[in-house]
Design an enzyme around this catalytic site. Structure first.
Site, PDB file in Angstrom:
ATOM      1  N   ASP A 164      43.538  17.111  93.777  1.00 52.04           N
ATOM      2  CA  ASP A 164      44.859  17.296  94.371  1.00 52.04           C
ATOM      3  C   ASP A 164      45.457  18.645  93.980  1.00 52.04           C
ATOM      4  O   ASP A 164      44.981  19.315  93.054  1.00 52.04           O
ATOM      5  CB  ASP A 164      45.804  16.174  93.936  1.00 52.04           C
ATOM      6  CG  ASP A 164      45.950  16.089  92.424  1.00 52.04           C
ATOM      7  OD1 ASP A 164      44.923  16.198  91.718  1.00 52.04           O
ATOM      8  OD2 ASP A 164      47.081  15.934  91.928  1.00 52.04           O
ATOM      9  N   GLU A 209      45.974  14.150  89.506  1.00 52.50           N
ATOM     10  CA  GLU A 209      46.238  14.742  88.186  1.00 52.50           C
ATOM     11  C   GLU A 209      47.597  15.414  88.122  1.00 52.50           C
ATOM     12  O   GLU A 209      48.249  15.422  87.067  1.00 52.50           O
ATOM     13  CB  GLU A 209      45.132  15.740  87.847  1.00 52.50           C
ATOM     14  CG  GLU A 209      45.164  16.266  86.409  1.00 52.50           C
ATOM     15  CD  GLU A 209      46.016  17.519  86.213  1.00 52.50           C
ATOM     16  OE1 GLU A 209      46.195  17.928  85.053  1.00 52.50           O
ATOM     17  OE2 GLU A 209      46.504  18.089  87.221  1.00 52.50           O
TER      18      GLU A 209
END
Length: 383
Positions: A74, A140
């Site tokens: 991400d 994350e």
């Protein structure tokens, strides 16, 4: 793999928009690339387009060591696209730089890990005496749901050493702080502002804590690697109407624990402060933990840290590779909950100064060097 194909893989990953989600598309792409090179990968999809991916190469003998390469899929959001020189998802190349959201943080590291896996698997002169595990995580940047899910699945429990591919400009991070996010709610009693003594001002309760918090951690021990605990109050909400004494208010803060004063000590310190304030004042304060990420520290003289430094220096020969620390947190903060003391380093490509910023970039030269460094680390550790 040819240089052009390596660059294309990084560019393709940048073009996949994974702003706080949609990791499933990156996982599918990586699975296809790995399959094209005879490496099986498993995608664990857990709804709302979130997904982790795992793949392994090596002899997979349970008696031999396991090395893990990990990276997140991400990215953070785009605040103002107009500030960008190029479309943030165009993966535009200018000279040695490739621009785009995630170019440095951390699709360069993710791509380099996948390619290192492929090239090691296809090299007839390399026989890994152990297992190399590649882990691509979801989320994350916010909440680390992917890392927590992997912990629940015990995916890291058996790992002997870990490399996180966050950008480091080719330097070695051997210790980083935890990240502790918390909320304090203050409860008072509403009243008309013309008769404030009939109420209890919840905002005043927060003010009492803010005044105390400024020096709350002054007397705690400093760590040998990460130094002092860093702490900040970053969000305040309270009151809805100017002529009403507010009955509710809240603040949020962030603390960076160290192993010398870890998360449990931080919690105890805050809770004790709130007990004292609740005894002294009418507004009642309550602690809520939002995120609780552990500090990660591997001694700088650890054999794995030294091995990684030598391997990185060999690949990044044009610069001096140093051992450093940082106050940021990574997925490793979650992984060490199940595997306490896991030797961990962070090693990644250029562009750390542009993380979460407009015109994020990495350099192609550092990205290609990183692939070689990862391979060298695996060969030396799993010899």
């Amino acid at each position: 793999m040819e240089k052009e194909e390596k660059i294309k893989i990084l560019a393709d990953l940048i073009k996949i928009q994974t702003v706080n989600g949609n990791e499933i598309e990156v996982a599918k792409y990586l699975k296809t690339i790995l399959a094209d090179h005879q490496i099986n990968a498993t995608i664990d999809s857990f709804g709302d387009k979130r997904a982790n991916l795992e793949a392994e190469i090596g002899d997979k003998d349970p008696l031999n060591k396991i090395l893990a390469f990990s990276g997140h899929q991400d990215t953070v959001t785009i605040d103002d696209e107009k500030i960008w020189i190029f479309d943030p998802f165009s993966a535009q190349i200018e000279g040695d730089k490739i621009y785009g959201r995630g170019a440095s943080d951390m699709k360069s590291g993710l791509a380099a890990e996948a390619i290192a896996l492929i090239e090691l698997n296809e090299n007839p002169h390399v026989n890994l005496n152990g297992t190399l595990r590649f882990i691509a995580t979801a989320g994350e940047e916010y909440g680390t749901p992917g890392a927590y899910r992997l912990n629940d699945q015990h995916a890291i429990d058996d790992v002997d050493a870990l490399v996180i591919g966050e950008p480091t400009n080719g330097q070695i991070i051997y210790a980083h702080s935890g990240s502790f996010n918390y909320r304090i709610t203050s409860t008072g009693q509403a009243a008309h502002s013309s008769t404030p003594t009939r109420g209890i001002n919840a905002i005043q309760g927060l003010v009492n804590y803010i005044n105390l918090e400024e020096g709350l951690f002054d007397d705690v021990p400093e760590g040998p690697y990460l130094g002092a605990v860093q702490h900040s109050i970053t969000v305040i909400h309270g009151g809805n109407q100017v002529n009403t004494i507010p009955a509710q208010a809240e603040l949020r803060g962030n603390i960076r624990p160290t192993q010398a004063f870890d998360n449990n000590h931080v919690i105890s310190k805050i809770e004790e402060a709130l007990r004292k304030l609740n005894q002294q004042h009418d507004a009642q304060l309550k602690l809520e933990i939002i995120h609780n990420f552990e500090p990660v520290e591997t001694p700088s003289d650890n054999k794995f840290v030294q091995l990684v430094q030598r391997s990185a220096q060999k690949s990044f020969s044009e610069r001096e590779v140093k051992l450093k620390t940082m106050n940021g947190a990574t997925d490793a903060s979650v992984f060490v909950k199940n595997n306490y003391g896991l030797p961990t380093v962070i090693l990644g490509a250029d562009g750390i100064e542009t993380n979460h910023q407009p015109n994020e970039y990495t350099t192609i030269s550092s990205y290609l060097a990183l692939i070689k460094a990862y391979q060298e680390i695996a060969i030396k550790f799993l010899k």
